[in-house]
Write a protein that holds these residues in place. Structure first.
Motif, PDB file in Angstrom:
ATOM      1  N   LEU A 120     -51.661  16.369 -15.145  1.00 22.35           N
ATOM      2  CA  LEU A 120     -52.930  16.128 -14.476  1.00 22.35           C
ATOM      3  C   LEU A 120     -53.130  14.621 -14.386  1.00 22.35           C
ATOM      4  CD1 LEU A 120     -55.528  17.258 -13.258  1.00 22.35           C
ATOM      5  CD2 LEU A 120     -56.500  17.219 -15.556  1.00 22.35           C
ATOM      6  N   ASP A 121     -53.232  14.075 -13.181  1.00 21.84           N
ATOM      7  CA  ASP A 121     -53.398  12.642 -12.978  1.00 21.84           C
ATOM      8  C   ASP A 121     -54.879  12.249 -13.003  1.00 21.84           C
ATOM      9  OD1 ASP A 121     -51.933  10.054 -11.937  1.00 21.84           O
ATOM     10  OD2 ASP A 121     -53.785  10.264 -10.768  1.00 21.84           O
ATOM     11  N   HIS A 122     -55.696  12.915 -12.175  1.00 22.05           N
ATOM     12  CA  HIS A 122     -57.115  12.583 -12.136  1.00 22.05           C
ATOM     13  C   HIS A 122     -57.929  13.754 -11.609  1.00 22.05           C
ATOM     14  CE1 HIS A 122     -55.950  11.679  -7.958  1.00 22.05           C
ATOM     15  NE2 HIS A 122     -57.223  11.911  -7.661  1.00 22.05           N
ATOM     16  N   VAL A 123     -59.217  13.713 -11.916  1.00 23.92           N
ATOM     17  CA  VAL A 123     -60.206  14.637 -11.373  1.00 23.92           C
ATOM     18  C   VAL A 123     -61.280  13.754 -10.743  1.00 23.92           C
ATOM     19  CG1 VAL A 123     -61.983  16.362 -11.929  1.00 23.92           C
ATOM     20  CG2 VAL A 123     -59.778  16.407 -13.125  1.00 23.92           C
ATOM     21  N   VAL A 124     -61.693  14.070  -9.523  1.00 17.80           N
ATOM     22  CA  VAL A 124     -62.748  13.317  -8.859  1.00 17.80           C
ATOM     23  C   VAL A 124     -64.056  14.079  -9.035  1.00 17.80           C
ATOM     24  CG1 VAL A 124     -63.587  12.362  -6.679  1.00 17.80           C
ATOM     25  CG2 VAL A 124     -61.124  12.388  -7.166  1.00 17.80           C
ATOM     26  N   SER A 131     -64.003   1.089  -4.385  1.00 15.47           N
ATOM     27  CA  SER A 131     -64.800   2.170  -3.785  1.00 15.47           C
ATOM     28  C   SER A 131     -65.535   3.013  -4.807  1.00 15.47           C
ATOM     29  CB  SER A 131     -63.888   3.087  -2.961  1.00 15.47           C
ATOM     30  OG  SER A 131     -63.279   2.366  -1.932  1.00 15.47           O
ATOM     31  N   PHE A 132     -65.001   3.067  -6.026  1.00 12.60           N
ATOM     32  CA  PHE A 132     -65.611   3.867  -7.097  1.00 12.60           C
ATOM     33  C   PHE A 132     -65.022   3.420  -8.424  1.00 12.60           C
ATOM     34  CE2 PHE A 132     -62.081   6.095  -5.140  1.00 12.60           C
ATOM     35  CZ  PHE A 132     -61.220   6.278  -6.220  1.00 12.60           C
ATOM     36  N   PRO A 133     -65.764   3.611  -9.516  1.00 12.69           N
ATOM     37  CA  PRO A 133     -65.197   3.360 -10.841  1.00 12.69           C
ATOM     38  C   PRO A 133     -64.548   4.632 -11.376  1.00 12.69           C
ATOM     39  CG  PRO A 133     -67.526   3.760 -11.056  1.00 12.69           C
ATOM     40  CD  PRO A 133     -67.198   3.851  -9.581  1.00 12.69           C
ATOM     41  N   SER A 134     -63.908   4.496 -12.509  1.00 11.86           N
ATOM     42  CA  SER A 134     -63.268   5.631 -13.166  1.00 11.86           C
ATOM     43  C   SER A 134     -63.496   5.514 -14.667  1.00 11.86           C
ATOM     44  CB  SER A 134     -61.758   5.629 -12.889  1.00 11.86           C
ATOM     45  OG  SER A 134     -61.491   5.629 -11.509  1.00 11.86           O
ATOM     46  N   VAL A 135     -63.144   6.558 -15.391  1.00  9.59           N
ATOM     47  CA  VAL A 135     -63.104   6.522 -16.856  1.00  9.59           C
ATOM     48  C   VAL A 135     -61.780   7.134 -17.288  1.00  9.59           C
ATOM     49  CG1 VAL A 135     -65.599   6.485 -17.304  1.00  9.59           C
ATOM     50  CG2 VAL A 135     -64.445   8.678 -17.029  1.00  9.59           C
ATOM     51  N   ARG A 136     -61.189   6.564 -18.337  1.00  3.83           N
ATOM     52  CA  ARG A 136     -59.883   7.024 -18.804  1.00  3.83           C
ATOM     53  C   ARG A 136     -60.055   8.133 -19.828  1.00  3.83           C
ATOM     54  NH1 ARG A 136     -55.188   6.194 -17.802  1.00  3.83           N
ATOM     55  NH2 ARG A 136     -55.472   4.234 -16.690  1.00  3.83           N
ATOM     56  N   LEU A 137     -59.465   9.292 -19.529  1.00  7.69           N
ATOM     57  CA  LEU A 137     -59.470  10.428 -20.442  1.00  7.69           C
ATOM     58  C   LEU A 137     -58.381  10.268 -21.497  1.00  7.69           C
ATOM     59  CD1 LEU A 137     -60.660  13.227 -21.051  1.00  7.69           C
ATOM     60  CD2 LEU A 137     -58.938  14.172 -19.537  1.00  7.69           C
ATOM     61  N   ASN A 138     -57.183   9.870 -21.053  1.00  8.05           N
ATOM     62  CA  ASN A 138     -56.064   9.581 -21.955  1.00  8.05           C
ATOM     63  C   ASN A 138     -55.101   8.672 -21.205  1.00  8.05           C
ATOM     64  OD1 ASN A 138     -54.268  11.225 -20.376  1.00  8.05           O
ATOM     65  ND2 ASN A 138     -55.021  13.033 -21.448  1.00  8.05           N
ATOM     66  N   GLU A 139     -53.952   8.390 -21.780  1.00  9.62           N
ATOM     67  CA  GLU A 139     -53.034   7.445 -21.156  1.00  9.62           C
ATOM     68  C   GLU A 139     -52.513   7.917 -19.797  1.00  9.62           C
ATOM     69  OE1 GLU A 139     -50.920  10.235 -23.814  1.00  9.62           O
ATOM     70  OE2 GLU A 139     -52.511   8.797 -24.218  1.00  9.62           O
ATOM     71  N   GLU A 140     -52.637   9.208 -19.484  1.00  9.22           N
ATOM     72  CA  GLU A 140     -52.116   9.742 -18.231  1.00  9.22           C
ATOM     73  C   GLU A 140     -53.182  10.203 -17.253  1.00  9.22           C
ATOM     74  OE1 GLU A 140     -49.625  12.986 -19.469  1.00  9.22           O
ATOM     75  OE2 GLU A 140     -47.890  11.692 -19.708  1.00  9.22           O
ATOM     76  N   THR A 141     -54.438  10.332 -17.674  1.00  9.76           N
ATOM     77  CA  THR A 141     -55.441  11.013 -16.861  1.00  9.76           C
ATOM     78  C   THR A 141     -56.754  10.239 -16.808  1.00  9.76           C
ATOM     79  OG1 THR A 141     -54.468  13.100 -17.613  1.00  9.76           O
ATOM     80  CG2 THR A 141     -56.588  13.239 -16.504  1.00  9.76           C
ATOM     81  N   LEU A 173     -65.215   8.538 -10.482  1.00  8.06           N
ATOM     82  CA  LEU A 173     -66.643   8.791 -10.325  1.00  8.06           C
ATOM     83  C   LEU A 173     -67.044   8.396  -8.912  1.00  8.06           C
ATOM     84  CD1 LEU A 173     -67.662   7.323 -13.795  1.00  8.06           C
ATOM     85  CD2 LEU A 173     -67.131   9.706 -13.218  1.00  8.06           C
ATOM     86  N   ALA A 174     -66.857   9.315  -7.974  1.00 11.05           N
ATOM     87  CA  ALA A 174     -67.051   9.039  -6.558  1.00 11.05           C
ATOM     88  C   ALA A 174     -68.519   9.191  -6.166  1.00 11.05           C
ATOM     89  CB  ALA A 174     -66.191   9.977  -5.718  1.00 11.05           C
ATOM     90  N   PRO A 175     -69.096   8.149  -5.546  1.00  6.32           N
ATOM     91  CA  PRO A 175     -70.490   8.258  -5.115  1.00  6.32           C
ATOM     92  C   PRO A 175     -70.626   9.281  -3.986  1.00  6.32           C
ATOM     93  CG  PRO A 175     -69.531   6.187  -4.353  1.00  6.32           C
ATOM     94  CD  PRO A 175     -68.505   6.859  -5.222  1.00  6.32           C
ATOM     95  N   LEU A 176     -71.714  10.025  -4.015  1.00  5.64           N
ATOM     96  CA  LEU A 176     -71.956  11.029  -2.976  1.00  5.64           C
ATOM     97  C   LEU A 176     -71.942  10.422  -1.579  1.00  5.64           C
ATOM     98  CD1 LEU A 176     -74.723  13.142  -4.728  1.00  5.64           C
ATOM     99  CD2 LEU A 176     -72.456  13.938  -4.041  1.00  5.64           C
ATOM    100  N   THR A 177     -72.252   9.125  -1.489  1.00  9.59           N
ATOM    101  CA  THR A 177     -72.255   8.465  -0.180  1.00  9.59           C
ATOM    102  C   THR A 177     -70.866   8.425   0.452  1.00  9.59           C
ATOM    103  OG1 THR A 177     -72.040   6.320  -1.296  1.00  9.59           O
ATOM    104  CG2 THR A 177     -74.271   7.031  -0.700  1.00  9.59           C
TER     105      THR A 177
END
Length: 142
Positions: free
Chosen positions: A8-12, A45-55, A59-63
């Motif tokens: 799993l790479d990322h979840v938006v 375009s959006f920030p992110s948060v790191r779940l672990n070293e791979e994922t 955090l995509a804005p609704l806009t």
């Protein structure tokens, strides 16, 4: 447990306020924020948060929904969170997360026991929502 090559790479996650969401995930959930300053400066375009070293969680804005035309109907996904995302933690991290969420008065479900998951039966789990209504399950196996 087998070692699969697919990861799993990322979840938006669709969020109303990406900076506030990054703050929640950092302070309440304990995840490392990424690109928050760049987002606030208009350089990302959006920030992110790191779940672990791979994922990561993006955090995509609704806009951004109106620009989501990668596949037909993708723009309609804004505001429709998945059923839930499950975080697997150590027992110590599980207890720390539960305590941080309680301190911030985040509504929590009761504990469930021996729920089946990717690694077999989890000893304990509980559910909570982020500020945008996305549902998360936290669990530990050992």
């Amino acid at each position: 447990m087998t070692d699969n090559t697919t990861r799993l790479d990322h979840v938006v996650l669709w969020v109303r306020d990406p900076v506030a969401s990054a703050d929640f995930y950092e302070k309440a959930v304990g995840l490392e924020p990424l690109r928050v300053t760049e987002f606030a400066e208009g350089k990302a375009s959006f920030p992110s948060v790191r779940l672990n070293e791979e994922t990561i969680f993006d955090l995509a804005p609704l806009t951004m929904a109106a620009r989501m035309n990668v596949v037909p109907g993708a723009a309609d996904s804004a505001g429709h969170p998945v059923n839930h995302v499950c975080l697997s933690l150590t027992g110590e991290a599980f207890d720390a997360l539960h305590a941080r969420l309680e301190e911030r008065a985040v509504p929590l479900s009761d504990f469930t026991y021996d729920a089946f998951g990717a690694r077999g039966k989890a000893r304990r789990s509980f559910y909570f929502r982020d500020p945008d209504g996305n549902i998360f399950e936290a669990r530990h196996y050992e």
